[in-house]
Design an enzyme around this catalytic site. Sequence first.
Site, short mmCIF file in Angstrom:
data_model
loop_
_atom_site.label_atom_id
_atom_site.label_comp_id
_atom_site.label_asym_id
_atom_site.label_seq_id
_atom_site.Cartn_x
_atom_site.Cartn_y
_atom_site.Cartn_z
N ASN A 49 -0.17 10.94 0.25
CA ASN A 49 0.80 10.81 -0.84
C ASN A 49 0.02 10.47 -2.11
O ASN A 49 -0.49 9.36 -2.25
CB ASN A 49 1.81 9.70 -0.52
CG ASN A 49 2.84 9.50 -1.61
OD1 ASN A 49 2.59 9.78 -2.79
ND2 ASN A 49 4.01 9.02 -1.23
N PRO A 50 -0.11 11.41 -3.03
CA PRO A 50 -0.95 11.18 -4.20
C PRO A 50 -0.49 10.02 -5.08
O PRO A 50 -1.29 9.45 -5.80
CB PRO A 50 -0.86 12.49 -4.99
CG PRO A 50 -0.26 13.49 -4.08
CD PRO A 50 0.48 12.76 -3.01
N GLU B 62 -10.04 0.99 -0.06
CA GLU B 62 -11.26 0.27 -0.43
C GLU B 62 -12.22 1.16 -1.20
O GLU B 62 -13.03 0.68 -1.99
CB GLU B 62 -11.90 -0.31 0.83
CG GLU B 62 -10.93 -1.30 1.48
CD GLU B 62 -11.47 -2.03 2.69
OE1 GLU B 62 -12.40 -1.52 3.33
OE2 GLU B 62 -10.95 -3.11 2.99
N GLN C 277 -3.42 2.79 -4.84
CA GLN C 277 -4.48 2.10 -4.13
C GLN C 277 -5.80 2.17 -4.88
O GLN C 277 -6.51 1.19 -5.00
CB GLN C 277 -4.65 2.71 -2.73
CG GLN C 277 -3.58 2.28 -1.77
CD GLN C 277 -3.66 0.78 -1.56
OE1 GLN C 277 -4.59 0.28 -0.94
NE2 GLN C 277 -2.72 0.05 -2.10
N THR D 130 0.79 -1.22 0.00
CA THR D 130 0.00 0.00 0.00
C THR D 130 0.83 1.27 0.00
O THR D 130 0.32 2.33 -0.35
CB THR D 130 -0.88 -0.01 1.26
OG1 THR D 130 -0.11 -0.55 2.35
CG2 THR D 130 -2.09 -0.90 1.07
N ALA E 8 -3.71 3.60 6.83
CA ALA E 8 -2.92 4.80 6.56
C ALA E 8 -3.20 5.89 7.58
O ALA E 8 -2.28 6.44 8.21
CB ALA E 8 -3.22 5.30 5.15
N ILE F 69 -4.90 13.82 1.37
CA ILE F 69 -4.24 12.70 0.69
C ILE F 69 -2.76 12.75 1.08
O ILE F 69 -2.05 13.71 0.76
CB ILE F 69 -4.44 12.80 -0.83
CG1 ILE F 69 -5.94 12.72 -1.16
CG2 ILE F 69 -3.68 11.69 -1.54
CD1 ILE F 69 -6.67 11.49 -0.62
#
Lengths: 739, 317
Positions: A625-626, A699, A632, A480, A522, A623
């Site tokens: 880390n784009p 998800e 993901q 991830t 995360a 976010i």
Amino acid sequence: MKFEQAAGTNPIDRQKIIGQPTSRIDGPLKTTGTAPYAHERHGPNHGVVPNQSYGYILGAGIAKGRVASMDTQEAARAPGVLGIVTTLEQELLPPGQGIVANIFGGAEIRHYHQAIAVVMAETFEQARAAANMIRVDYDRADGRFDLATLAPQARVADESGKLKGEPFKVEVGDFAGAFAEAPVTVDATYTTADESHAMMEPFASIAAWEGEKLTVWTSNQMIAWSKGSLAKMLGMKPENVRLDSPFIGGGFGAKLWVRADAVLAALGAKKVGRPVRIAMQRPLVANNTSHRPATIQQVKLGATPDGRLTAFHHSSTSGNLPGGDVEVATQQSRLLYAAPNREIFMKLAVNDLPEGNAMRAPGEAPGLMVLEMAMDELAEKLGMDPVELRIVNDTQVDPEKPERPFSERHLVECLRRGAEEFGWNRRNPKPAQVRDGRWLVGMGMATGFRNSMATKSAARVRLQRDGSLVVETDMTDIGTGTYTILAQTAAEMMGLPLDRVTVRLGDSDDPASAGSGGQWGAANSTSGVYAACVKLRTAIAEKLGMDPTTADFTDGEVRAGNRSARLSDAGELMAEDRIEFGDLDKQYQQSTFAGHFCEVAVDSYTGEVRVHRMLAVCEAGRILNPVTARSQVIGGMTMGVGSALMEELAVDTRFGLFVNHDLAGYEVPVHADIPHQQVIFLDHPDDKANPLKAKGVGELGLCGVGAAVANAIYNATGVRVRDYPITLDKHLEKLPQVA
Amino acid sequence: MRPFTYQRVATAAEAAAAVAGNPGAKFLAGGTNLLDLMKLEIERPAHLVDVQDIEGLGTIEQAEDGGLRIGALVTNTTLAANERVRRDYGVLTRAIVAGASGQLRNKATTAGNLLQRTRCPYFYDPNLPCNKRNPGSGCAALEGYSRQLAVIGSSDKCIATYPGDMAIAMRVLDATVETVQPDGTTRAIPFAEFHRLPGDEPERDNVLAHGELITAVTLPRPLGGKHFYQKVRDRASYAYALVSVAAVIQPDGTGRVAFGGVAHKPWRVEAAEAALPQGAAAVTAQVFADARPTEHNRFKLPLATRALAGVLAEAKG
């Protein structure tokens, strides 16, 4: 650190490192094949323990009944064999956390490919050959394998998704009355298939004993849970068990729990007095472990002519082993759309198939595949744009508890932005109108929706003498990007460049984290690192004689007032803390949202569906880390295409197994199926979620995608298929005549 | 995998004799199918005779009659990329590249590809009945999950399909399989006769005798016309055909067609080809006249018609 009030401004808001599109810091290890995955931790480079032997698992050849006898004589004499443990010589192990299947022990067989022996040998090939020499006699019993047959007897599940407590139904207002009076309705039944996680790395473990102490190098998403679980199953004190799982080749929920590989490696190692290494063979994975259960779902929607939902029913039936959970397919329906009259529940049919358990977006994935197809059907009946129908029914509060708002909910923005970016206005609302040569072309969309869960997570940070930093937590990186975002968090907090931070993951000796699952990893694990860093900042400031409340950590220095010092001036310091949460998640519903858009082409001759392009517009707080977040989301979108078009564990209802139990028979999308994916993240940090103001995306990328694909197929063909996966045989003969 | 002995041989005659003299022996070339099946103990050879060193089996040569002689050891990749094949036998290149993956095609050989075994899921699970794997144990597929399996030419003992693509093209090209027999003599087997129907002996996929080694596949003179290989499957790549159509269509609408994914062998009914100018349905009505599909695979019949219709439409266009 307890997170009880909305986050104010904090060092993360600087976003010098957090929020930046940083490539994975562990990328070079992976691209050079040097990241030590569980089964590779042997030999001169990665060896964790010498003298390893190989274990091979034998799975039961029946789905239900008993092992009458096992003859291991030939196997025991086979070349290289060190020892055999059979299920008949082992009492049934207590159940592990999160699992209802029998992992090992006893004569009873409760599902196909249940582990019944492990053979240890000098080489993998010797262990495998010997395992196949074990002769097993079974007493077969009849089992329950066909969901459609079992569904009429299924019982309404309790609020926890089991059959233990009171049957639970959401009943708000008067659904039946409102549905009867609604001028526009949809009432249809849908099915979703049993699905396999099919992660690239199978279950794998190496186990070694040192006296009473057991170490298992394994591939596992949830280290703290699994340490306790393995201790319980083996009747050990948790402090005598250590798990280590620094690299994981995918899990998708399959590796939330301890499975037969870890247990049998431990039992086998004890038996032969040597470390044992086991990788579960691919043909065993689908039936030995767990899967996403199939569902039969019903949706009834009633609406006014302007598209407002007045009556909302969603129910789902799934099967599981005795004691197992329902697939929570209607969970998100409680929160997605406003409708004054609501009826939502789930039914569970007890069966004898392999265990149904968590798979990426459990519940939401199959639930939204269905609900969002029903919404498409409603839009067509209303003569309304599907995007507008969702917007009209948006809610900013929990529909069951209107006093409870969402912390942030920008679904409407996701949908509007998505429609604009995707060129949705070019969609012809009348199906089967757009042709490109032999191809029928269509567009579809769906809402994506998944909750964000707050859960405690701890970490330790060590300031090294040279001013660099080490982060230690039992958090896992299941592909991830966890290594990267934890390093980014610590670097941002301590004012260090990224390459001055080292992250160590997956060791149960380190502080217990949230682990990886339910897209909670995360946001919670970075918050745990945040908490530890806050503590370390205080310790550093105090050591340097500065005021911790005003000290600024930037560029490897600490500054307070007109004083400054290098971080390394503080010497070696260590801090450990964990993030805990108050009740903000009770006061506010914390969720993530997406607008999923898809264009497909359907071959008018053969019915084959090919996805042309996909777009996801996601709202998930800050976010972190784009780059890794995008990975993901596109991974989730790919899995959604699989669910929509091809993924199905085929049940043989006579023998009681998933027949297509290898990767030739169970098809997942390949590169050629996924030509173009676009992901847009909206910028809405959620200050009520956690100090990072972040939520998960792992998800969200999947939720709703299947329906977007299905709705695009309908728009292309005019043929509505309500049974997933939408393989060509299901619409072929309803396509336009060609011969 | 059971222990086995292993031998490399230098000549075809030596190979044939080595296998013929040992009832448990098998030939090994690319190994892309055999080795997998050995790991699962579906194949349990006691002895492997590796034919990869045999000289002269790795080339593609012009035949005296204007056709092409393809050595048994020519890899799928080499064959598909061959200039003459691409120019004169396009259906063959298209069929080959529709199958497997680049890595597998680099290793798979021409002869070995003809010998790949069925992908019936019941064949692959040793706990379940399968007459092909374990003669006399029954056919679990007949009443089971049969979506991928045969709709025609099957028996009460077996409904497996031949899974390959290359062979469907060779069937439409009227190829010939050349072999050397254990006594050193050679024979030429018309492609139509090479693969068997399952009948009462589903364990026998083809007519080769034990120890008979394929040395080459020959193609007759080029047919001209437009060449098609339409493979219909559940995903865009790396999947076995639900139905495939290999066709060579002439400008006047006449031609040839064979179907894959429908039977225990490449399925071609020459008599039906006269109906090609009348359209796909006229052809498949004859080709599949004796079909006996299951509930799960009945869709293959309209699919075959529609896939052929697509090919014929493209041939016109």
